[in-house]
Every structure is written in structure tokens, then in C-alpha cells.
Motif scaffolding. Structure first.
Motif, PDB file in Angstrom:
ATOM      1  N   ALA A  99      62.429  44.374  61.054  1.00 57.04           N
ATOM      2  CA  ALA A  99      63.280  45.106  62.002  1.00 57.04           C
ATOM      3  C   ALA A  99      62.773  46.543  62.084  1.00 57.04           C
ATOM      4  N   LYS A 100      63.091  47.249  63.198  1.00 59.25           N
ATOM      5  CA  LYS A 100      62.495  48.565  63.436  1.00 59.25           C
ATOM      6  C   LYS A 100      63.546  49.681  63.590  1.00 59.25           C
ATOM      7  N   GLU A 101      64.796  49.358  63.243  1.00 56.25           N
ATOM      8  CA  GLU A 101      65.874  50.331  63.442  1.00 56.25           C
ATOM      9  C   GLU A 101      65.606  51.659  62.742  1.00 56.25           C
ATOM     10  N   PRO A 102      66.163  52.769  63.240  1.00 60.88           N
ATOM     11  CA  PRO A 102      66.019  54.070  62.559  1.00 60.88           C
ATOM     12  C   PRO A 102      66.528  54.044  61.117  1.00 60.88           C
ATOM     13  N   GLU A 103      67.482  53.185  60.837  1.00 62.87           N
ATOM     14  CA  GLU A 103      68.028  53.101  59.475  1.00 62.87           C
ATOM     15  C   GLU A 103      67.010  52.467  58.526  1.00 62.87           C
ATOM     16  N   ILE A 104      66.108  51.636  59.079  1.00 67.73           N
ATOM     17  CA  ILE A 104      65.032  51.062  58.252  1.00 67.73           C
ATOM     18  C   ILE A 104      64.055  52.178  57.886  1.00 67.73           C
ATOM     19  N   VAL A 105      63.727  53.011  58.861  1.00 70.17           N
ATOM     20  CA  VAL A 105      62.821  54.146  58.625  1.00 70.17           C
ATOM     21  C   VAL A 105      63.441  55.076  57.597  1.00 70.17           C
ATOM     22  N   ARG A 116      56.118  53.380  47.426  1.00 68.08           N
ATOM     23  CA  ARG A 116      55.028  53.477  48.421  1.00 68.08           C
ATOM     24  C   ARG A 116      55.280  52.452  49.503  1.00 68.08           C
ATOM     25  N   VAL A 117      56.025  52.921  50.550  1.00 63.31           N
ATOM     26  CA  VAL A 117      56.397  52.048  51.674  1.00 63.31           C
ATOM     27  C   VAL A 117      55.724  52.581  52.932  1.00 63.31           C
ATOM     28  N   PHE A 118      55.023  51.696  53.639  1.00 63.92           N
ATOM     29  CA  PHE A 118      54.292  52.115  54.838  1.00 63.92           C
ATOM     30  C   PHE A 118      54.694  51.254  56.038  1.00 63.92           C
ATOM     31  N   GLY A 119      54.701  51.833  57.220  1.00 60.45           N
ATOM     32  CA  GLY A 119      54.868  51.077  58.452  1.00 60.45           C
ATOM     33  C   GLY A 119      56.311  50.892  58.899  1.00 60.45           C
ATOM     34  N   ALA A 120      57.286  51.503  58.173  1.00 61.39           N
ATOM     35  CA  ALA A 120      58.689  51.344  58.606  1.00 61.39           C
ATOM     36  C   ALA A 120      58.848  51.893  60.027  1.00 61.39           C
ATOM     37  N   GLY A 121      59.581  51.170  60.844  1.00 61.33           N
ATOM     38  CA  GLY A 121      59.707  51.535  62.257  1.00 61.33           C
ATOM     39  C   GLY A 121      58.804  50.695  63.134  1.00 61.33           C
ATOM     40  N   THR A 122      57.901  49.937  62.452  1.00 63.13           N
ATOM     41  CA  THR A 122      57.091  48.967  63.213  1.00 63.13           C
ATOM     42  C   THR A 122      57.469  47.568  62.703  1.00 63.13           C
ATOM     43  N   ASP A 123      56.841  46.545  63.261  1.00 65.67           N
ATOM     44  CA  ASP A 123      57.220  45.198  62.798  1.00 65.67           C
ATOM     45  C   ASP A 123      56.350  44.724  61.630  1.00 65.67           C
TER      46      ASP A 123
END
Ligand code: EPZ
Length: 420
Positions: free
Chosen positions: A187-193, A205-212
Motif C-alpha cells: 500500500a502507498k498511503e501517507p501513513e505507510i510513509v 532500514r526501510v526503503f521504498g515506502a510510498g511506492t508499491d
């Protein structure tokens, strides 16, 4: 049981300060289980869902406090088997604690989550992803519990649907450890970011949040942090819809236009004058709004399902006919029957589309049956001739820090009654 007595309101004007987003804070609170250090969150609203999540964390041994918007959580020593199942059954977000417990302790037994009854809301995507990460999952349908064993190891998870909760649970499950996890179809919601930013503030170390496509590289140990969660886009959209219902001029401090693109597009078609400024969004409306031919709720960045009831409430008084289609939850139109009691010309075409013909409403006694549907009844009642009574305010308290007080600060006349 409390009720709100809502009188007709001619317009709303003034300023609202947005607080932190419920749907960001709840997974972030669960993520506090990942570290034995103290975490401090600021700008948090007093919501019953947040109180319940803090109580769940306290039930496993976490030390929690919540005072004037500041939350402190310290999970120095926790026991996953003392988790309060009754509390877990109250809110949907309780399931978010599963990933962090497995990441930290390697085992957990939880009750299936509760939450607003807007659909069946299974957790198969959460559990399926954990199985792919090597967790042994045993569901007990009769006890409505799930027992899990094993620390998640790295792996590749392909979500067949961009579930917000499943994405968040898997990000947290993968945060501690030594291997890499890849989540396709995230999911790409702002809350995921926001959750990813919080996890990285803890040292993950989390990368790519906001993309699928999200990649999490496990880190042996995470440390504490101070963090301010993202503003609540759904609360911002609620006040924009309220201006659409009765008109006026409201400045929503902290609102982020990029998080509301699809909603702003619809509100502008309705004729609302929306100015995105540096520190917030100004919304003005004079006279009747226009209908919107077709709106379909979709995962972000599509039109948010959580704003669907608020949009329908604003369209009830619009000039012309509108159609709103709900594609995420199969039971999210129950509030329409309550709008009909107020004279709204809204009919359900099958079970996932509402056809709205704008007209004036009259006051009635109505009942909230879920969070956003309840808020929709309150803002619709602002335009109704006479007084309305909205019962079931405890649903609304789950996601709004005193909706009535905030609307009254903008010129509404709403009284809160405590019924027997
Ligand atoms: C989050 O719920 C939000 N809640 C919801 O907000 C929001 O409506 C929803 O995301 C969609 O944006 C919180 O963040 C606490 P999903 P969540 O998993 O995670 C199906 C509000 O009003 N599904 O994206 O439960 C599910 O049934 C609340 O603030 C599965 O089939 O939403 C639904 O049809 C309401 N299996 C769809 O996916 C699963 O394992 C979207 O659910 C998980 C979900």
C-alpha cells in the motif's frame, strides 16, 4: 452512550489546527514494541482508539503515558502471552502488534481484531505474509485467536491487494533481524510513509515506502526516539466536506495538499475554493455546491474510502445528481439509511454505489454505526432545518478529538448529551 444535538448552522469560519493522524499513530504505537528504549510521540489527539492501543501495550508490560498530546511508551520487558484479548477485539489496529511481537519475541497469541463493522475485514494477507517470512501460524476459528511461532526471516512477499494494515504489519515484522524482506504490491498511503520514517528514526532500514515495492533490511537492535506523526488527512477532509455542506471560510493548519489530491479534485469540482498554502489549506464556499458525476474509492492515491461518507454528506445538498462507488469495503454505506431519515434523496444501487440527488434536509434522530459514517451524519445535520440528535458518539470519538467542540469553534451549535 452519548449523543450530539446539532442545530442548523449557516456557515463555518475560523481556523482548525490539525493533530497527528490516527491511522499513522496506531501502527507507530505498535512499532514501539520493537525497541526496549523509550519512545516519545508529540502532537497526538486524545482518541479512544489510541487509548485502547496504549492499554494493549500496557497489557504486555509496556510502560505508557499520555498527557496533553505527548505519548510516552517504553517496552523494556514484555510478555506476549499476557496480551489483553478483549481489548484486541475492540479495535482493528490491534492486529498491528503481531508483527512487532514476532520480530521482538519470536512468538505471540493474539485475538482476531475488531473495529468498525464496515466489512468482513479478514487478516489473511497479514498471516499469509508472515507465513512466507517463515512464521508458523495456527488459527483457532472457534476461539477467534491466532498463535504464531518463530521470528520472521527475510523473504519476498507479494500482496494480492495493497492492504494498508498488512503492509504495515509486514514492515514491522521484518524490522529486526539480519535478513532482507521485499514487499511487492505494498500500500502507498501517507501513513505507510510515516511508519517507515518512524522505523528509520528507530534505526531500522526501510526503503521504498510510498511506492508499491518496499524493502526492509533487518537491524539487530532498534533504539528509542522522539517523533511527531503526520497530520490527519481524513480529519482535514472532514472539515472541507463540512464547509461544502454549509459554506464559509475555514483555514486548516497543518493540512498537506499532496495527501489529499484526489479529494481536493472532487471538492473543487463541487465548487469549493481551495487554496493550498505553505502551512495549511484554506477552504471557502458560498452558496450550494455542485454535484459530482462519478466518484470511485480506491487505494491511495485514489479517492480515500475514509472520506466517502463525508463526500456523500456534502453531496446531499448539491445541485444535481452524483454517484459514489465504494470499492474497498462491502458494508460502508450503512449511514445512508440514517441520512434518508433526514430527508436525503440517496439510494443504494446494489451494495456498492450510492446515487445522490441534492435537496434540503430536515432534522431527525439518527444513529452513528461507525466512525466516518457517524461524522457524516453530524456534518449533514449542520444543514438540516431544525435540530438533529446523533446517537452513538462513541464511534465518532474513535477518530475525532471532540468533533463537536471543533465545529462549535467554527460557528456550529452542537451540544453533547450523556444518555443513560
Ligand atoms: C486501514 O484499515 C485504516 N485503518 C482504515 O481506516 C482505512 O479505511 C483502510 O486502511 C483503507 O485505507 C487503520 O489504519 C487503523 P486494508 P485496514 O487492510 O488496514 C481487505 C478509519 O475510518 N483485506 O487496506 O484494515 C479488507 O477487508 C479506518 O480510520 C483483506 O481482504 O485496511 C478491505 O476490503 C476504517 N485481507 C481491503 O482489503 C487482509 O488481510 C482494505 O483493507 C487485509 C485487508
Amino acid at each position: 452512550m452519548d449523543a450530539l444535538v446539532v442545530s442548523k448552522c449557516n456557515k463555518l469560519s475560523g481556523k482548525i489546527n490539525l493533530y497527528g493522524a490516527k491511522n499513522a499513530i496506531l501502527p507507530i504505537l505498535a512499532a514501539c514494541v520493537l525497541t526496549s528504549d523509550e519512545v516519545q510521540l508529540c502532537g497526538c489527539p486524545h482518541l479512544s482508539d489510541i487509548d485502547d492501543m496504549l492499554a494493549i501495550i500496557a497489557s504486555i508490560g509496556g510502560k505508557v503515558s499520555f498527557n496533553r498530546g505527548q505519548i510516552s511508551v517504553c517496552c523494556k520487558a514484555i510478555n506476549p502471552y499476557t496480551i489483553d484479548h478483549a481489548l484486541m477485539r475492540k479495535i482493528r489496529s490491534s492486529v498491528f502488534i503481531l508483527g512487532p511481537l514476532l520480530s521482538r519475541c519470536g512468538e505471540a497469541e493474539i485475538a482476531l481484531p475488531g473495529g468498525c463493522e464496515i466489512g468482513q475485514r479478514p487478516i489473511d494477507l497479514h498471516l499469509g505474509g508472515l507465513k512466507i517470512l517463515g512464521v508458523d501460524v495456527e488459527e483457532s476459528p472457534y476461539k477467534n485467536t491466532v498463535r504464531c511461532k518463530g521470528r520472521p526471516r527475510g523473504g519476498i512477499v507479494r500482496l494480492k491487494y495493497p492492504s494498508v494494515g498488512a503492509t504495515e504489519n509486514l514492515m514491522m515484522a521484518a524490522a529486526i533481524g539480519t535478513q532482507k524482506t521485499v514487499i511487492y504490491g505494498a500500500a502507498k498511503e501517507p501513513e505507510i510513509v510515516d511508519l517507515a520514517m518512524f522505523l528509520n528514526t528507530l534505526g531500522a532500514r526501510v526503503f521504498g515506502a510510498g511506492t508499491d515495492l518496499i524493502v526492509v533490511e533487518g537491524k539487530g537492535r532498534l533504539h528509542g526516539a522522539r517523533y511527531k506523526p503526520v497530520p490527519d488527512r481524513i480529519v482535514a477532509g472532514t472539515y472541507m466536506a463540512a464547509v461544502g455542506v454549509v459554506g464559509g471560510d475555514v483555514y486548516i493548519e497543518g493540512a498537506i495538499g499532496d495527501h489529499l489530491d484526489a479529494a481536493l479534485h472532487k471538492f473543487r469540482i463541487m465548487g469549493l475554493d481551495i487554496e493550498e498554502e505553505q502551512r495549511g489549506i484554506r477552504v471557502r464556499q458560498n452558496g450550494r455546491v455542485k454535484a459530482v458525476k462519478q466518484t470511485v474509492t480506491l487505494p491511495y492515491p485514489g479517492f480515500a474510502t475514509d472520506l466517502q461518507p463525508l463526500l456523500v454528506a456534502a453531496l446531499c445538498g448539491a445541485e444535481g445528481e452524483s454517484v459514489v462507488t465504494e470499492t474497498l469495503f462491502e458494508n460502508r454505506f450503512r449511514y445512508v439509511y440514517q441520512l434518508q431519515r433526514m430527508g436525503a434523496d440517496v439510494i443504494l444501487d446494489g451494495c456498492n454505489s450510492a446515487i445522490i440527488k441534492g435537496k434540503s434536509l430536515f432534522g431527525a434522530d439518527v444513529y452513528a454505526q461507525d466512525l466516518r459514517g457517524g461524522a457524516a451524519l453530524v456534518i449533514a445535520a449542520l444543514s438540516a432545518d431544525g435540530q438533529s440528535t446523533v446517537s452513538g458518539v462513541e464511534y465518532i470519538d474513535r477518530g475525532y478529538q471532540s468533533l463537536s467542540d471543533e465545529l462549535n469553534s467554527l460557528g456550529a451549535n452542537i451540544k453533547r448529551l450523556t444518555l443513560k
